[in-house]
Design an enzyme around this catalytic site. Structure first.
Site, PDB file in Angstrom:
ATOM      1  N   HIS A  18      39.447  95.880  62.885  1.00 22.34           N
ATOM      2  CA  HIS A  18      40.283  96.723  63.736  1.00 22.34           C
ATOM      3  C   HIS A  18      40.819  97.892  62.925  1.00 22.34           C
ATOM      4  O   HIS A  18      40.455  98.084  61.756  1.00 22.34           O
ATOM      5  CB  HIS A  18      41.376  95.917  64.433  1.00 22.34           C
ATOM      6  CG  HIS A  18      42.408  95.297  63.532  1.00 22.34           C
ATOM      7  ND1 HIS A  18      43.273  96.032  62.770  1.00 22.34           N
ATOM      8  CD2 HIS A  18      42.707  93.996  63.273  1.00 22.34           C
ATOM      9  CE1 HIS A  18      44.070  95.239  62.098  1.00 22.34           C
ATOM     10  NE2 HIS A  18      43.739  93.982  62.371  1.00 22.34           N
ATOM     11  N   HIS A  21      42.067  97.448  59.203  1.00 26.45           N
ATOM     12  CA  HIS A  21      41.009  97.356  58.177  1.00 26.45           C
ATOM     13  C   HIS A  21      40.386  98.723  57.952  1.00 26.45           C
ATOM     14  O   HIS A  21      40.083  99.109  56.823  1.00 26.45           O
ATOM     15  CB  HIS A  21      39.905  96.383  58.613  1.00 26.45           C
ATOM     16  CG  HIS A  21      40.412  95.054  59.068  1.00 26.45           C
ATOM     17  ND1 HIS A  21      40.211  94.586  60.339  1.00 26.45           N
ATOM     18  CD2 HIS A  21      41.147  94.109  58.432  1.00 26.45           C
ATOM     19  CE1 HIS A  21      40.782  93.397  60.455  1.00 26.45           C
ATOM     20  NE2 HIS A  21      41.356  93.085  59.315  1.00 26.45           N
ATOM     21  N   CYS A 126      50.276  76.790  55.866  1.00 27.11           N
ATOM     22  CA  CYS A 126      50.021  77.661  57.024  1.00 27.11           C
ATOM     23  C   CYS A 126      48.543  78.004  57.045  1.00 27.11           C
ATOM     24  O   CYS A 126      48.032  78.604  56.094  1.00 27.11           O
ATOM     25  CB  CYS A 126      50.866  78.939  56.949  1.00 27.11           C
ATOM     26  SG  CYS A 126      50.351  80.135  58.215  1.00 27.11           S
ATOM     27  N   CYS A 129      47.756  81.852  56.892  1.00 25.10           N
ATOM     28  CA  CYS A 129      47.860  82.485  55.569  1.00 25.10           C
ATOM     29  C   CYS A 129      46.944  81.821  54.551  1.00 25.10           C
ATOM     30  O   CYS A 129      46.774  82.329  53.447  1.00 25.10           O
ATOM     31  CB  CYS A 129      49.279  82.409  55.019  1.00 25.10           C
ATOM     32  SG  CYS A 129      50.488  83.268  56.010  1.00 25.10           S
ATOM     33  N   CYS A 143      56.512  79.773  59.252  1.00 21.65           N
ATOM     34  CA  CYS A 143      55.829  80.697  58.345  1.00 21.65           C
ATOM     35  C   CYS A 143      56.397  82.104  58.569  1.00 21.65           C
ATOM     36  O   CYS A 143      56.434  82.573  59.713  1.00 21.65           O
ATOM     37  CB  CYS A 143      54.325  80.683  58.630  1.00 21.65           C
ATOM     38  SG  CYS A 143      53.497  82.154  57.996  1.00 21.65           S
ATOM     39  N   HIS A 146      53.437  84.361  60.241  1.00 27.21           N
ATOM     40  CA  HIS A 146      52.880  84.034  61.555  1.00 27.21           C
ATOM     41  C   HIS A 146      53.898  83.470  62.538  1.00 27.21           C
ATOM     42  O   HIS A 146      53.595  83.280  63.704  1.00 27.21           O
ATOM     43  CB  HIS A 146      51.716  83.048  61.396  1.00 27.21           C
ATOM     44  CG  HIS A 146      50.541  83.659  60.707  1.00 27.21           C
ATOM     45  ND1 HIS A 146      50.411  83.696  59.331  1.00 27.21           N
ATOM     46  CD2 HIS A 146      49.462  84.303  61.206  1.00 27.21           C
ATOM     47  CE1 HIS A 146      49.301  84.312  59.018  1.00 27.21           C
ATOM     48  NE2 HIS A 146      48.698  84.701  60.119  1.00 27.21           N
ATOM     49  N   LYS A 295      53.106  94.699  64.348  1.00 31.64           N
ATOM     50  CA  LYS A 295      51.975  94.887  63.443  1.00 31.64           C
ATOM     51  C   LYS A 295      50.686  94.704  64.234  1.00 31.64           C
ATOM     52  O   LYS A 295      50.544  93.731  64.973  1.00 31.64           O
ATOM     53  CB  LYS A 295      52.032  93.851  62.320  1.00 31.64           C
ATOM     54  CG  LYS A 295      50.877  94.011  61.345  1.00 31.64           C
ATOM     55  CD  LYS A 295      50.762  92.865  60.367  1.00 31.64           C
ATOM     56  CE  LYS A 295      49.517  93.056  59.522  1.00 31.64           C
ATOM     57  NZ  LYS A 295      49.052  91.854  58.873  1.00 31.64           N
ATOM     58  N   LYS A 298      44.672  91.102  65.445  1.00 31.76           N
ATOM     59  CA  LYS A 298      43.860  90.458  66.469  1.00 31.76           C
ATOM     60  C   LYS A 298      44.694  89.418  67.212  1.00 31.76           C
ATOM     61  O   LYS A 298      44.673  89.334  68.435  1.00 31.76           O
ATOM     62  CB  LYS A 298      42.654  89.804  65.765  1.00 31.76           C
ATOM     63  CG  LYS A 298      41.877  88.809  66.586  1.00 31.76           C
ATOM     64  CD  LYS A 298      40.728  89.479  67.289  1.00 31.76           C
ATOM     65  CE  LYS A 298      40.040  88.668  68.363  1.00 31.76           C
ATOM     66  NZ  LYS A 298      39.644  87.323  68.049  1.00 31.76           N
TER      67      LYS A 298
HETATM   68  N1  MSP Z   1      40.911  88.181  52.868  1.00 38.32           N
HETATM   69  C1  MSP Z   1      42.232  88.614  52.556  1.00 38.32           C
HETATM   70  C2  MSP Z   1      42.212  89.611  51.428  1.00 38.32           C
HETATM   71  C3  MSP Z   1      41.595  89.129  50.151  1.00 38.32           C
HETATM   72  S1  MSP Z   1      41.539  90.368  48.948  1.00 38.32           S
HETATM   73  C4  MSP Z   1      41.041  89.585  47.572  1.00 38.32           C
HETATM   74  C5  MSP Z   1      42.848  89.263  53.787  1.00 38.32           C
HETATM   75  N2  MSP Z   1      42.000  89.718  54.721  1.00 38.32           N
HETATM   76  S2  MSP Z   1      42.429  90.426  56.086  1.00 38.32           S
HETATM   77  O1  MSP Z   1      41.208  90.549  56.840  1.00 38.32           O
HETATM   78  O2  MSP Z   1      43.499  89.742  56.711  1.00 38.32           O
HETATM   79  O3  MSP Z   1      42.832  91.867  55.687  1.00 38.32           O
HETATM   80  C6  MSP Z   1      44.141  92.195  55.321  1.00 38.32           C
HETATM   81  C7  MSP Z   1      44.156  93.667  55.025  1.00 38.32           C
HETATM   82  O4  MSP Z   1      43.662  94.419  56.158  1.00 38.32           O
HETATM   83  C8  MSP Z   1      45.536  94.256  54.779  1.00 38.32           C
HETATM   84  O5  MSP Z   1      45.994  94.060  53.459  1.00 38.32           O
HETATM   85  C9  MSP Z   1      45.250  95.697  55.086  1.00 38.32           C
HETATM   86  O6  MSP Z   1      44.523  96.257  54.037  1.00 38.32           O
HETATM   87  C10 MSP Z   1      44.384  95.591  56.322  1.00 38.32           C
HETATM   88  N3  MSP Z   1      45.189  95.473  57.531  1.00 38.32           N
HETATM   89  C11 MSP Z   1      45.096  94.504  58.480  1.00 38.32           C
HETATM   90  N4  MSP Z   1      45.994  94.770  59.472  1.00 38.32           N
HETATM   91  C12 MSP Z   1      46.682  95.891  59.181  1.00 38.32           C
HETATM   92  C13 MSP Z   1      47.640  96.679  59.862  1.00 38.32           C
HETATM   93  N5  MSP Z   1      48.133  96.361  61.034  1.00 38.32           N
HETATM   94  N6  MSP Z   1      48.029  97.833  59.262  1.00 38.32           N
HETATM   95  C14 MSP Z   1      47.530  98.255  58.077  1.00 38.32           C
HETATM   96  N7  MSP Z   1      46.610  97.543  57.419  1.00 38.32           N
HETATM   97  C15 MSP Z   1      46.234  96.306  57.887  1.00 38.32           C
HETATM   98  O7  MSP Z   1      44.055  89.359  53.831  1.00 38.32           O
END
Ligand code: MSP
Length: 514
Positions: A18, A21, A126, A129, A143, A146, A295, A298
């Site tokens: 989304h 990312h 959790c 997480c 948590c 979440h 925030k 999904k």
């Molecule tokens: N798999 C772990 C990261 C491991 S790194 C060794 C993870 N993955 S995640 O798919 O949940 O991605 C988290 C990251 O996605 C956040 O740190 C950020 O970079 C990005 N984002 C996900 N949602 C976001 C927002 N709503 N706003 C900004 N960035 C966000 O955690």
């Protein structure tokens, strides 16, 4: 040659990508392009995080094996990046054999050094997480991320002696004030380290509970905790321990959002230390994109699809908006109205209009050729000064991850150039046959537009190329413009006279509100 290695988080494959990312990956791409233009040897890594409970549960819902499911979602991430103008050099998957071998070598090294032990452990787990929480960390028993009730699990596991390294880490962060930026996140980490809530890190899961992971090399009844596995991607992808790329690129920089500050600012540096590797060079931390005041995620059902946005507005405009709207480090709200508003105001009106009016005047007055520069008047000198000053600010702000301010500074010049057109009124100079003044004004405009286009390359690579082509300065596809940003910001030379210009320009046609 100076090297610049930077990584994004590796994304979980439990859901499709989304806007959150997309933002992290686009900002990283923008930083890489900026460093390319500074003449550095860059390497850009992203990838997917594919082990752990979360993925198993998501795969089950689809009636697939974890690997089938991970293959499909990882492919979606890989396919998305080019659509958004992102040009990563590598894509790592934690299910890659090469990665698994490195994780095992890393674990063995830390184990041999005596920093992994076996013990009994009970904690609040959790699933969202993928981690245990201590009593102190929970908020009203829930948590903190979440807001769901974790499950209390008690079992025998392996632990990494993280607490042993915490005093060292505190000292290291104190001695390296730029390690974590913006500063507020550095302060957050230091206060976390002072609060004593941190304990040793549980780094295993018994196979009786989870098999979808990497086997511990010293006990095949256990798999590695997903975070310990995932963080190691940053060095497995550059061939640690023996690869030449490791020597060439490490220590690199990481970019993450604040949700995963702790694993990156506490787990990872202590892991590196325990394995005898140098700490990373920098951790860049950004805030959240919010949608309807929460925030974007999904699970909350408020996620924005980056593909749809880039189809509607074009990838360049979408990238521009993300960088301009979010002050790096703080949260920002996403809405289509805001995107449409910025598109029309900044891109269609300010920038697009400047190109359109100047190129059509150059067609009419000089047969679409860049005129001779000639002598500059005080007005011309003033606008040139303004332009160079804003470019110098841009470089400095950009280097400080203050992208919104850097773009604001550049747009001040774009607006100043539009005003300069109005005040110099080239049409009147033409009418009165004042060819010398006309040439000077048009030259200043075209030269400043070329610089604007060059500095926009990291953010809007395709639009920048189009602008440069229209100015008779073609750029090779997939390569940065061959210029020195520092020189471009200090001298007004750079545009040759007599080059062929486009007769018209329509870079960003206005979009209507939906
Ligand atoms: N798999 C772990 C990261 C491991 S790194 C060794 C993870 N993955 S995640 O798919 O949940 O991605 C988290 C990251 O996605 C956040 O740190 C950020 O970079 C990005 N984002 C996900 N949602 C976001 C927002 N709503 N706003 C900004 N960035 C966000 O955690």
């Amino acid at each position: 040659m100076k090297s610049f290695f930077i990584t994004t988080p590796i994304y979980y494959v439990n859901a499709k990508p989304h806007l959150g990312h997309a933002y992290s990956t686009i900002v990283t791409d923008v930083m890489v392009r900026f460093h390319k233009m500074l003449g550095e040897d860059t390497l850009f890594l992203t990838g997917t995080d594919e082990h752990g409970d979360k993925i198993v549960q998501a795969a089950e819902k689809q009636g697939q094996t974890p690997k089938e499911f991970a293959d499909a979602v990882s492919a979606r991430f890989q396919a998305l990046w080019p659509v958004l103008g992102v040009a990563n050099d590598r894509f790592v998957r934690t299910t890659d054999e090469a990665h698994k071998r490195v994780v095992q070598a890393f674990l063995q090294k830390v184990y041999d050094a005596g920093d992994i032990y076996f013990g009994e452990f009970g904690g609040h787990y959790c699933y969202g997480c993928e981690r245990f929480y201590t009593d102190k960390e929970l908020k009203n028993g829930l948590c903190p991320q979440h807001r769901s009730k974790p499950e209390f699990i008690s079992e025998k596991n392996y632990f990494f002696r993280m607490s042993k390294y915490l005093p060292w880490l505190r000292e290291y962060i104190t001695q390296h004030p730029d390690l974590i930026r913006p500063q507020r996140y550095r302060a957050e980490v230091l206060s976390m380290l002072e609060s004593d809530v941190l304990e040793d890190l549980c780094i295993s899961r018994p196979k009786t509970r989870l098999t979808w992971g990497i086997d511990l090399p010293f006990d095949h009844n256990y798999v590695c905790y997903v975070w310990f596995d995932a963080l190691i991607n940053y060095v497995s992808a550059i061939g640690w321990p023996a690869g030449a790329d490791f020597d060439r690129y490490w220590p690199g920089e990481h970019l993450v959002a604040k949700d995963i500050l702790k694993p990156h600012a506490v787990f990872w540096p202590t892991m590196l230390r325990a394995a005898g590797l140098p700490v990373y060079g920098r951790l860049n931390v950004h805030g959240y994109w919010l949608a309807r005041d929460a925030k974007m995620s999904k699970s909350l059902g408020n996620a924005v699809d980056p593909v749809e946005m880039s189809q509607r507005f074009g990838p360049d405009a979408f990238r521009y908006f993300l960088l301009r709207e979010m002050h790096f480090g703080s949260d920002a709200s996403f809405s289509e109205e805001a995107l449409t508003g910025r598109f029309n105001a900044d891109l269609a009106n300010d920038l697009g209009n400047l190109f359109s009016r100047v190129l059509s005047m150059a067609a009419k007055y000089f047969g679409s050729r860049t005129p001779q520069r000639g002598r500059l008047s005080a007005d011309d000198e003033a606008v040139v000064e303004h332009c160079l000053h804003s470019l110098q600010n841009f470089i400095q702000l950009f280097g400080n991850v203050q992208f919104a301010h850097a773009l604001e500074s550049l747009w001040e010049t774009v607006r100043a150039l539009n005003k300069y057109v109005d005040s110099q009124a080239p049409w009147a100079l033409y009418k009165h046959g004042n060819t010398e003044r006309l040439a000077a004004v048009m030259y200043v405009l075209l030269a400043a537009m070329r610089k604007t286009a060059l500095f926009l390359w990291p953010i809007m690579p395709a639009a920048s190329r189009r602008m440069l082509e229209q100015l008779g300065c073609p750029v090779e596809k997939n390569a940065p413009p061959v210029v020195s940003l520092k020189e471009e910001a200090t001298s007004f030379d750079g545009l040759a006279s007599g080059t062929a210009l486009a007769a018209a320009s329509n870079l960003f046609p206005r979009v209507e509100k939906m």
